[in-house]
Write a protein that holds these residues in place. Structure first.
Motif, PDB file in Angstrom:
ATOM      1  N   LEU A 154      36.686  34.360  54.319  1.00  0.00           N
ATOM      2  CA  LEU A 154      36.790  34.618  52.863  1.00  0.00           C
ATOM      3  C   LEU A 154      35.466  35.047  52.432  1.00  0.00           C
ATOM      4  O   LEU A 154      34.123  34.528  53.261  1.00  0.00           O
ATOM      5  CB  LEU A 154      36.827  33.395  52.138  1.00  0.00           C
ATOM      6  CG  LEU A 154      38.669  32.967  52.594  1.00  0.00           C
ATOM      7  CD1 LEU A 154      38.582  31.485  51.861  1.00  0.00           C
ATOM      8  CD2 LEU A 154      39.588  33.902  52.019  1.00  0.00           C
ATOM      9  N   PRO A 155      35.274  36.020  51.443  1.00  0.00           N
ATOM     10  CA  PRO A 155      36.111  36.461  50.429  1.00  0.00           C
ATOM     11  C   PRO A 155      36.776  37.867  51.298  1.00  0.00           C
ATOM     12  O   PRO A 155      36.124  38.211  52.270  1.00  0.00           O
ATOM     13  CB  PRO A 155      35.433  36.964  49.290  1.00  0.00           C
ATOM     14  CG  PRO A 155      34.153  37.041  49.595  1.00  0.00           C
ATOM     15  CD  PRO A 155      33.942  36.114  50.739  1.00  0.00           C
ATOM     16  N   VAL A 156      37.950  37.901  51.337  1.00  0.00           N
ATOM     17  CA  VAL A 156      38.506  39.244  51.846  1.00  0.00           C
ATOM     18  C   VAL A 156      38.237  40.510  51.295  1.00  0.00           C
ATOM     19  O   VAL A 156      37.696  40.570  50.118  1.00  0.00           O
ATOM     20  CB  VAL A 156      40.130  39.285  51.784  1.00  0.00           C
ATOM     21  CG1 VAL A 156      40.467  37.656  52.485  1.00  0.00           C
ATOM     22  CG2 VAL A 156      40.530  39.186  50.586  1.00  0.00           C
ATOM     23  N   SER A 157      38.672  41.696  51.795  1.00  0.00           N
ATOM     24  CA  SER A 157      38.151  42.948  51.201  1.00  0.00           C
ATOM     25  C   SER A 157      38.983  43.316  49.864  1.00  0.00           C
ATOM     26  O   SER A 157      40.124  42.729  49.556  1.00  0.00           O
ATOM     27  CB  SER A 157      38.410  44.227  52.370  1.00  0.00           C
ATOM     28  OG  SER A 157      40.062  44.217  52.410  1.00  0.00           O
ATOM     29  N   LYS A 158      38.249  44.178  49.129  1.00  0.00           N
ATOM     30  CA  LYS A 158      38.738  44.559  47.817  1.00  0.00           C
ATOM     31  C   LYS A 158      40.388  45.176  48.363  1.00  0.00           C
ATOM     32  O   LYS A 158      41.410  45.304  47.291  1.00  0.00           O
ATOM     33  CB  LYS A 158      37.987  45.221  46.954  1.00  0.00           C
ATOM     34  CG  LYS A 158      36.862  44.774  46.591  1.00  0.00           C
ATOM     35  CD  LYS A 158      35.847  45.600  45.942  1.00  0.00           C
ATOM     36  CE  LYS A 158      34.782  44.795  45.332  1.00  0.00           C
ATOM     37  NZ  LYS A 158      33.833  45.586  44.496  1.00  0.00           N
ATOM     38  N   ASP A 159      40.365  45.958  49.454  1.00  0.00           N
ATOM     39  CA  ASP A 159      41.442  46.835  49.570  1.00  0.00           C
ATOM     40  C   ASP A 159      42.937  45.524  49.825  1.00  0.00           C
ATOM     41  O   ASP A 159      43.687  45.954  49.111  1.00  0.00           O
ATOM     42  CB  ASP A 159      41.437  47.354  50.889  1.00  0.00           C
ATOM     43  CG  ASP A 159      42.569  48.246  51.290  1.00  0.00           C
ATOM     44  OD1 ASP A 159      42.947  49.090  50.558  1.00  0.00           O
ATOM     45  OD2 ASP A 159      43.201  47.702  52.497  1.00  0.00           O
ATOM     46  N   LEU A 160      42.582  44.635  50.556  1.00  0.00           N
ATOM     47  CA  LEU A 160      43.629  43.640  50.898  1.00  0.00           C
ATOM     48  C   LEU A 160      43.858  43.044  49.711  1.00  0.00           C
ATOM     49  O   LEU A 160      45.202  42.896  49.173  1.00  0.00           O
ATOM     50  CB  LEU A 160      43.106  42.398  51.854  1.00  0.00           C
ATOM     51  CG  LEU A 160      43.957  41.592  51.899  1.00  0.00           C
ATOM     52  CD1 LEU A 160      45.519  41.951  52.319  1.00  0.00           C
ATOM     53  CD2 LEU A 160      43.469  40.383  52.827  1.00  0.00           C
ATOM     54  N   ILE A 161      43.015  42.632  48.738  1.00  0.00           N
ATOM     55  CA  ILE A 161      43.321  42.295  47.347  1.00  0.00           C
ATOM     56  C   ILE A 161      44.191  43.128  46.366  1.00  0.00           C
ATOM     57  O   ILE A 161      45.155  42.731  45.896  1.00  0.00           O
ATOM     58  CB  ILE A 161      41.730  41.819  46.243  1.00  0.00           C
ATOM     59  CG1 ILE A 161      41.134  40.798  47.131  1.00  0.00           C
ATOM     60  CG2 ILE A 161      42.263  41.282  44.859  1.00  0.00           C
ATOM     61  CD1 ILE A 161      41.834  39.408  47.162  1.00  0.00           C
ATOM     62  N   ALA A 162      43.913  44.436  46.582  1.00  0.00           N
ATOM     63  CA  ALA A 162      44.729  45.245  45.694  1.00  0.00           C
ATOM     64  C   ALA A 162      46.116  45.468  46.325  1.00  0.00           C
ATOM     65  O   ALA A 162      46.999  45.690  45.572  1.00  0.00           O
ATOM     66  CB  ALA A 162      43.993  46.634  45.871  1.00  0.00           C
ATOM     67  N   ARG A 163      46.041  45.381  47.598  1.00  0.00           N
ATOM     68  CA  ARG A 163      47.481  45.625  48.149  1.00  0.00           C
ATOM     69  C   ARG A 163      48.668  44.412  47.869  1.00  0.00           C
ATOM     70  O   ARG A 163      49.528  44.571  47.599  1.00  0.00           O
ATOM     71  CB  ARG A 163      47.449  45.716  49.763  1.00  0.00           C
ATOM     72  CG  ARG A 163      47.123  47.137  50.013  1.00  0.00           C
ATOM     73  CD  ARG A 163      47.196  47.415  51.852  1.00  0.00           C
ATOM     74  NE  ARG A 163      46.198  46.521  52.478  1.00  0.00           N
ATOM     75  CZ  ARG A 163      46.304  45.800  53.336  1.00  0.00           C
ATOM     76  NH1 ARG A 163      47.403  45.397  53.732  1.00  0.00           N
ATOM     77  NH2 ARG A 163      45.241  45.292  53.964  1.00  0.00           N
ATOM     78  N   LEU A 164      47.796  43.404  47.723  1.00  0.00           N
ATOM     79  CA  LEU A 164      48.602  42.132  47.526  1.00  0.00           C
ATOM     80  C   LEU A 164      48.843  42.078  46.157  1.00  0.00           C
ATOM     81  O   LEU A 164      50.047  41.507  45.723  1.00  0.00           O
ATOM     82  CB  LEU A 164      47.580  40.746  47.955  1.00  0.00           C
ATOM     83  CG  LEU A 164      47.747  40.341  49.394  1.00  0.00           C
ATOM     84  CD1 LEU A 164      46.686  39.212  49.689  1.00  0.00           C
ATOM     85  CD2 LEU A 164      49.172  40.211  49.878  1.00  0.00           C
ATOM     86  N   THR A 165      47.903  42.342  45.208  1.00  0.00           N
ATOM     87  CA  THR A 165      48.102  42.500  43.827  1.00  0.00           C
ATOM     88  C   THR A 165      49.480  43.511  43.532  1.00  0.00           C
ATOM     89  O   THR A 165      50.204  43.019  42.624  1.00  0.00           O
ATOM     90  CB  THR A 165      46.951  42.950  42.996  1.00  0.00           C
ATOM     91  OG1 THR A 165      45.785  42.119  43.427  1.00  0.00           O
ATOM     92  CG2 THR A 165      47.190  43.112  41.615  1.00  0.00           C
ATOM     93  N   ALA A 166      49.551  44.385  44.017  1.00  0.00           N
ATOM     94  CA  ALA A 166      50.467  45.381  44.062  1.00  0.00           C
ATOM     95  C   ALA A 166      51.993  45.159  44.181  1.00  0.00           C
ATOM     96  O   ALA A 166      52.912  45.270  43.625  1.00  0.00           O
ATOM     97  CB  ALA A 166      50.270  46.780  44.425  1.00  0.00           C
ATOM     98  N   ILE A 167      51.844  44.395  45.360  1.00  0.00           N
ATOM     99  CA  ILE A 167      53.061  43.753  45.887  1.00  0.00           C
ATOM    100  C   ILE A 167      53.391  42.480  45.126  1.00  0.00           C
ATOM    101  O   ILE A 167      54.758  42.360  44.699  1.00  0.00           O
ATOM    102  CB  ILE A 167      53.054  42.902  47.309  1.00  0.00           C
ATOM    103  CG1 ILE A 167      52.796  44.016  48.389  1.00  0.00           C
ATOM    104  CG2 ILE A 167      54.312  42.270  47.993  1.00  0.00           C
ATOM    105  CD1 ILE A 167      52.174  43.725  49.967  1.00  0.00           C
ATOM    106  N   GLN A 168      52.405  41.535  44.650  1.00  0.00           N
ATOM    107  CA  GLN A 168      52.812  40.471  43.659  1.00  0.00           C
ATOM    108  C   GLN A 168      53.401  41.028  42.539  1.00  0.00           C
ATOM    109  O   GLN A 168      54.208  40.341  41.759  1.00  0.00           O
ATOM    110  CB  GLN A 168      51.504  39.797  43.743  1.00  0.00           C
ATOM    111  CG  GLN A 168      51.862  38.385  42.884  1.00  0.00           C
ATOM    112  CD  GLN A 168      53.465  37.742  43.096  1.00  0.00           C
ATOM    113  OE1 GLN A 168      53.502  37.587  44.158  1.00  0.00           O
ATOM    114  NE2 GLN A 168      53.925  36.868  42.411  1.00  0.00           N
TER     115      GLN A 168
END
Length: 274
Positions: A154-168
């Motif tokens: 942590l913290p993870v990359s902004k790219d991972l946050i963006a992907r998880l946000t889109a899925i969620q």
């Protein structure tokens, strides 16, 4: 107190071995408390037409056995096939317009995935779980998933946050609409993407395998609107924690996330004498 890594993995391996040994035996000591009550609410039974028609689609390709296995797996996961229900080869052959070999190969795949039990002279039945097996299975899931969560840098990359946000975002929309098929698929994608971030592909694969074993258990809880809203809230909380530095809080949330479906399932079943 958390187990040290070597002891944690040793405990996980022991549970894995015990559960794998039990998987080869049909569970005769578990039953539904009230067979007169519907398994799911009318909302849950209202499945998209493409899912309902999947079982009626002729399976004529060389991958017929896989198509059959996938269709039957979805029927189990979404409650159309009940625990301990007998799967009859001739009926499936007629419905899928395919060969006995393809049906038996599909059964082999489903048995490998822990969804059915094959017994000599008794045929194939949808797997059921005793209370002890459910507890053991979720204990292993807890060990694996908290270990993976604690291993995410942590913290993870902004790219991972963006992907998880889109899925969620899609997961929340499916929850609001009561679309259980999309809810199921987006939930799986969310967790697979989440745990891949631990950097240990073997661990992530083990989590995926045990998640598959618990799909029929988890899906029994999807008709509960209150739980769906709570699951959505927890997913967003996981994403928020991935942006911070509190690994312990993240691991604790992941453990709490899997408890409610287990408790709900156990509330529907009771142990009886064999």
């Amino acid at each position: 107190m958390a187990l040290p890594a070597p002891r944690l993995l040793q405990a996980c391996l022991l549970r894995h071995t015990q559960f794998a040994c039990q998987a080869g035996r049909h569970c005769q000591s578990s039953r539904f408390k009230s067979s007169s009550q519907p398994t799911h609410s009318p909302e849950f039974r209202s499945m998209p037409s493409e899912t309902k028609s999947a079982a009626r689609t002729p399976a004529r390709s060389t991958g017929a056995w896989l198509e059959i296995a996938n269709t039957l797996q979805r029927d189990i996961i979404f409650g159309r096939l009940q625990p301990r229900e007998h799967l009859i080869e001739d009926e499936i052959m007629e419905r899928a317009k395919t060969s006995r070999h393809a049906v038996r190969r599909a059964f082999e795949e489903m048995e490998r995935n822990g969804l059915v039990i094959r017994q000599p002279n008794k045929g194939v039945r949808v797997r059921s779980y005793t209370r002890k097996e459910v507890e053991d299975l979720y204990e292993v899931r807890g060990i694996l998933e908290t270990r993976a969560a604690a291993g995410i840098r942590l913290p993870v990359s902004k790219d991972l946050i963006a992907r998880l946000t889109a899925i969620q975002t899609k997961h929340e929309r499916a929850s609001d609409k009561g679309n259980v098929v999309e809810l199921f698929e987006t939930n799986n994608l969310f967790h697979e993407t989440f745990y891949q971030a631990c950097g240990n592909t073997v661990l992530a694969d083990a989590i995926r395998m045990y998640s598959l074993l618990t799909h029929p258990i988890r899906m029994r809880n999807m008709s509960d609107k209150a739980w769906r809203k709570e699951a959505v809230r927890q997913h967003w909380a996981m994403i928020k924690l991935l942006s911070g530095k509190d690994s312990k809080a993240l691991a604790a949330l992941c453990l709490d996330h899997i408890r409610h479906p287990k408790d709900f399932y156990l509330s529907l079943y009771e142990d009886v004498a064999t």
